[in-house]
Design an enzyme around this catalytic site. Structure first.
Site, PDB file in Angstrom:
ATOM      1  CG  ASN A   1       3.427 -37.645 -15.385  1.00  0.00           C
ATOM      2  OD1 ASN A   1       4.563 -38.101 -15.342  1.00  0.00           O
ATOM      3  ND2 ASN A   1       3.061 -36.572 -14.673  1.00  0.00           N
TER       4      ASN A   1
ATOM      5  CG  ASP B   1      -0.037 -29.218 -16.936  1.00  0.00           C
ATOM      6  OD1 ASP B   1       0.935 -28.745 -16.320  1.00  0.00           O
ATOM      7  OD2 ASP B   1       0.027 -29.614 -18.115  1.00  0.00           O
TER       8      ASP B   1
ATOM      9  CG  ASP C   1       4.266 -23.371 -14.953  1.00  0.00           C
ATOM     10  OD1 ASP C   1       5.435 -23.520 -14.525  1.00  0.00           O
ATOM     11  OD2 ASP C   1       3.940 -23.608 -16.126  1.00  0.00           O
ATOM     12  CB  ILE C   2       6.838 -25.441  -9.871  1.00  0.00           C
ATOM     13  CG1 ILE C   2       5.710 -26.197  -9.153  1.00  0.00           C
ATOM     14  CG2 ILE C   2       8.025 -25.213  -8.936  1.00  0.00           C
ATOM     15  CD1 ILE C   2       6.065 -27.622  -8.744  1.00  0.00           C
TER      16      ILE C   2
ATOM     17  CG  PHE D   1      13.608 -30.678 -19.190  1.00  0.00           C
ATOM     18  CD1 PHE D   1      14.511 -30.022 -18.362  1.00  0.00           C
ATOM     19  CD2 PHE D   1      14.048 -31.763 -19.938  1.00  0.00           C
ATOM     20  CE1 PHE D   1      15.827 -30.454 -18.268  1.00  0.00           C
ATOM     21  CE2 PHE D   1      15.357 -32.206 -19.854  1.00  0.00           C
ATOM     22  CZ  PHE D   1      16.247 -31.552 -19.020  1.00  0.00           C
TER      23      PHE D   1
ATOM     24  CE  LYS E   1       5.166 -26.472 -22.923  1.00  0.00           C
ATOM     25  NZ  LYS E   1       5.203 -27.935 -22.876  1.00  0.00           N
TER      26      LYS E   1
ATOM     27  CE  LYS F   1       5.856 -23.731 -18.763  1.00  0.00           C
ATOM     28  NZ  LYS F   1       5.538 -24.824 -17.855  1.00  0.00           N
TER      29      LYS F   1
HETATM   30  N1  CTP Z   1       6.262 -27.249 -14.892  1.00  0.00           N
HETATM   31  C1  CTP Z   1       6.199 -26.834 -13.581  1.00  0.00           C
HETATM   32  N2  CTP Z   1       5.024 -26.834 -12.926  1.00  0.00           N
HETATM   33  C2  CTP Z   1       3.874 -27.206 -13.535  1.00  0.00           C
HETATM   34  C3  CTP Z   1       3.914 -27.641 -14.887  1.00  0.00           C
HETATM   35  C4  CTP Z   1       5.125 -27.647 -15.543  1.00  0.00           C
HETATM   36  O1  CTP Z   1       7.242 -26.486 -13.008  1.00  0.00           O
HETATM   37  N3  CTP Z   1       2.737 -27.192 -12.850  1.00  0.00           N
HETATM   38  C5  CTP Z   1       7.556 -27.222 -15.586  1.00  0.00           C
HETATM   39  C6  CTP Z   1       8.123 -28.570 -15.944  1.00  0.00           C
HETATM   40  O2  CTP Z   1       8.946 -29.080 -14.903  1.00  0.00           O
HETATM   41  C7  CTP Z   1       8.940 -28.261 -17.188  1.00  0.00           C
HETATM   42  C8  CTP Z   1       8.145 -27.140 -17.841  1.00  0.00           C
HETATM   43  O3  CTP Z   1       7.359 -26.580 -16.814  1.00  0.00           O
HETATM   44  O4  CTP Z   1      10.207 -27.735 -16.874  1.00  0.00           O
HETATM   45  C9  CTP Z   1       7.289 -27.543 -18.985  1.00  0.00           C
HETATM   46  O5  CTP Z   1       6.479 -28.628 -18.636  1.00  0.00           O
HETATM   47  P1  CTP Z   1       5.510 -29.285 -19.743  1.00  0.00           P
HETATM   48  O6  CTP Z   1       4.710 -30.356 -19.099  1.00  0.00           O
HETATM   49  O7  CTP Z   1       6.279 -29.587 -20.997  1.00  0.00           O
HETATM   50  O8  CTP Z   1       4.590 -28.079 -20.147  1.00  0.00           O
HETATM   51  P2  CTP Z   1       3.351 -27.427 -19.490  1.00  0.00           P
HETATM   52  O9  CTP Z   1       3.745 -26.074 -18.989  1.00  0.00           O
HETATM   53  O10 CTP Z   1       2.722 -28.344 -18.499  1.00  0.00           O
HETATM   54  O11 CTP Z   1       2.427 -27.218 -20.763  1.00  0.00           O
HETATM   55  P3  CTP Z   1       1.628 -28.328 -21.652  1.00  0.00           P
HETATM   56  O12 CTP Z   1       1.365 -29.501 -20.745  1.00  0.00           O
HETATM   57  O13 CTP Z   1       0.412 -27.595 -22.070  1.00  0.00           O
HETATM   58  O14 CTP Z   1       2.533 -28.661 -22.802  1.00  0.00           O
END
Ligand code: CTP
Length: 401
Positions: A213, A282, A309-310, A326, A340, A344
């Site tokens: 990305n 994701d 999701d870490i 974030f 969100k 989380k």
């Molecule tokens: N994050 C994470 N691990 C993942 C996906 C996201 O730790 N596999 C964390 C990101 O570092 C950030 C937060 O979750 O702090 C939100 O990430 P974001 O990409 O905005 O949201 P997603 O949970 O991926 O949801 P979506 O893509 O559906 O908006």
């Protein structure tokens, strides 16, 4: 970029002594001025043999002083007046000769006189040939200066102008800028351990292709730097970026979401704060090919499998650190981000518009916590990061942590 309150709206005296590294001080002046720190340059006569005062005058926007008897200071007291309003005197580069002078309290030119007649902190960045630095006399002088309360920044090891390799190289301008800001930064996170993720991830399709990305890592690196400035011990788990590691930060490089999760889990014990800034994929490729896909006429189907999701996993763990997330949203930014945050289970979430934040040097964010929304105006990412650190420290204090 602006510095935290103690150095903001203030200025420093930058002393430049005779050494090849004087050319790096031009870049240092530029960085400080960009950070709204006024710089009064004072050079020794030897320094002017390396870089002309006009260069520093243009970069600092102020007259440069060299001579103790300069009559441009109205009352003829340049040796006192120039440092009167200064938050600090930083001597960079500080030659072996100048360290010797400082250690003995000599005052035979404008800069050494200013250093003696001051009531502000003195920081020095030594720069000299390896043998000069290692000489017992220089080591004695450096130890004496440290005992006198002078902050020594560096030197570092590396290539030297004389062709040798070893200790004695002046710290880079960016490192000196950060060290100066950190010296004055409120130690809001002193004694805390902070773990961050930053940057994109790359999920392999085959040995030469990835799904990734547009995250640049700039916001995560700025936060790592701001946490270090605030006195925290910082570990940064980073996806692939072209960014330099902020000084004092321990960095672990990873490629993909699984690698990032493994690194975070191994570093997690003992952390006080976890900040997930990374744009973690994701989905990862379910069956990456060990060999390069060959081109064909048929559509290529790649099966994607969800990643862990870490942030959510860290937040749900036993003895979870204080977690900050974030949210990169392209629409309904705050509503989506608040949903969100709750999903989380994190106390603080930083919401931003994905289109504006990705790759940019500035960011406008809204902090979301149990007390509501706290919008921060658009600003360079380092400034935004410093404000996030202030907010985190405030929340920890309010929670009695
Ligand atoms: N994050 C994470 N691990 C993942 C996906 C996201 O730790 N596999 C964390 C990101 O570092 C950030 C937060 O979750 O702090 C939100 O990430 P974001 O990409 O905005 O949201 P997603 O949970 O991926 O949801 P979506 O893509 O559906 O908006």
């Amino acid at each position: 970029m602006t510095s935290p309150a103690p150095l903001r709206a203030r200025h420093i005296v930058l002393g430049i002594t005779g050494g090849v590294a004087a050319y790096k001080s031009a870049e240092l002046v530029r960085l400080l001025v960009q950070d709204n720190i006024g710089v009064q340059v004072v050079m020794t006569a030897a320094a002017t043999r390396f870089v002309a005062p006009a260069t520093f005058q243009a970069l600092s926007g102020r007259n440069v002083f060299v001579d103790l008897w300069d009559d441009r200071v109205e009352n003829g007291m340049a040796h006192i007046d120039l440092s009167r309003e200064a938050a600090a005197i930083l001597v960079a580069p500080a030659s072996a000769d100048f360290l010797a002078k400082l250690a003995h309290g000599n005052a035979d030119d404008l800069l050494s006189t200013l250093c003696l007649a001051r009531d502000c902190p003195l920081l020095v960045a030594p720069a000299m040939n390896r043998q000069m630095w290692e000489h017992p006399a220089t080591q004695r002088n450096a130890a004496q200066l440290a005992a006198d309360g002078v902050a020594l920044l560096g030197p570092a090891a590396g290539d030297q102008a004389c062709g040798e390799v070893g200790m004695g190289r002046m710290l880079e301008p960016g490192e000196l800028h950060q060290a100066l800001v950190a010296y004055f930064a409120p130690r809001l996170l002193a004694g805390r351990r902070v773990l961050l993720t930053a940057g994109p991830t790359q999920e392999a399709i085959d040995p030469v292709r990835v799904i990734t990305n547009l995250s640049s890592g700039k916001m995560g690196y700025a936060l790592a730097r701001a946490c270090a400035e605030a006195g925290a011990a910082v570990t940064l788990v980073s996806g692939p970026t072209a960014l330099a590691t902020p000084p004092g930060v321990a960095r672990i490089d990873v490629m993909n979401a699984a690698g990032m999760l493994a690194a975070v889990e191994s570093q997690l014990p003992g952390q006080d704060i976890f900040i997930g800034v990374a744009a973690v994929a994701d989905y990862t490729v379910a069956n990456p090919s060990a060999v390069k896909h060959k081109k064909g006429d048929a559509p290529l189907k790649i099966e994607l499998a969800p990643t862990v999701d870490i942030l959510a996993r860290v937040a749900a763990g036993a003895r979870a650190p204080f977690c900050v997330g974030f949210a990169a949203e392209s629409e309904n930014v705050e509503a989506n981000a608040e949903a969100k945050r709750r999903k989380k289970g994190v106390p603080l979430l930083v919401a931003n518009r994905a289109q504006d934040a990705l790759g940019s040097d500035t960011n406008a964010v809204t902090l979301l916590d149990d007390n509501g929304r706290h919008p921060l105006p658009a600003a360079p990412k380092l400034e935004v990061a410093r404000q996030i650190v202030t907010h985190i420290a405030g929340m920890l204090a309010a929670a009695g942590k």
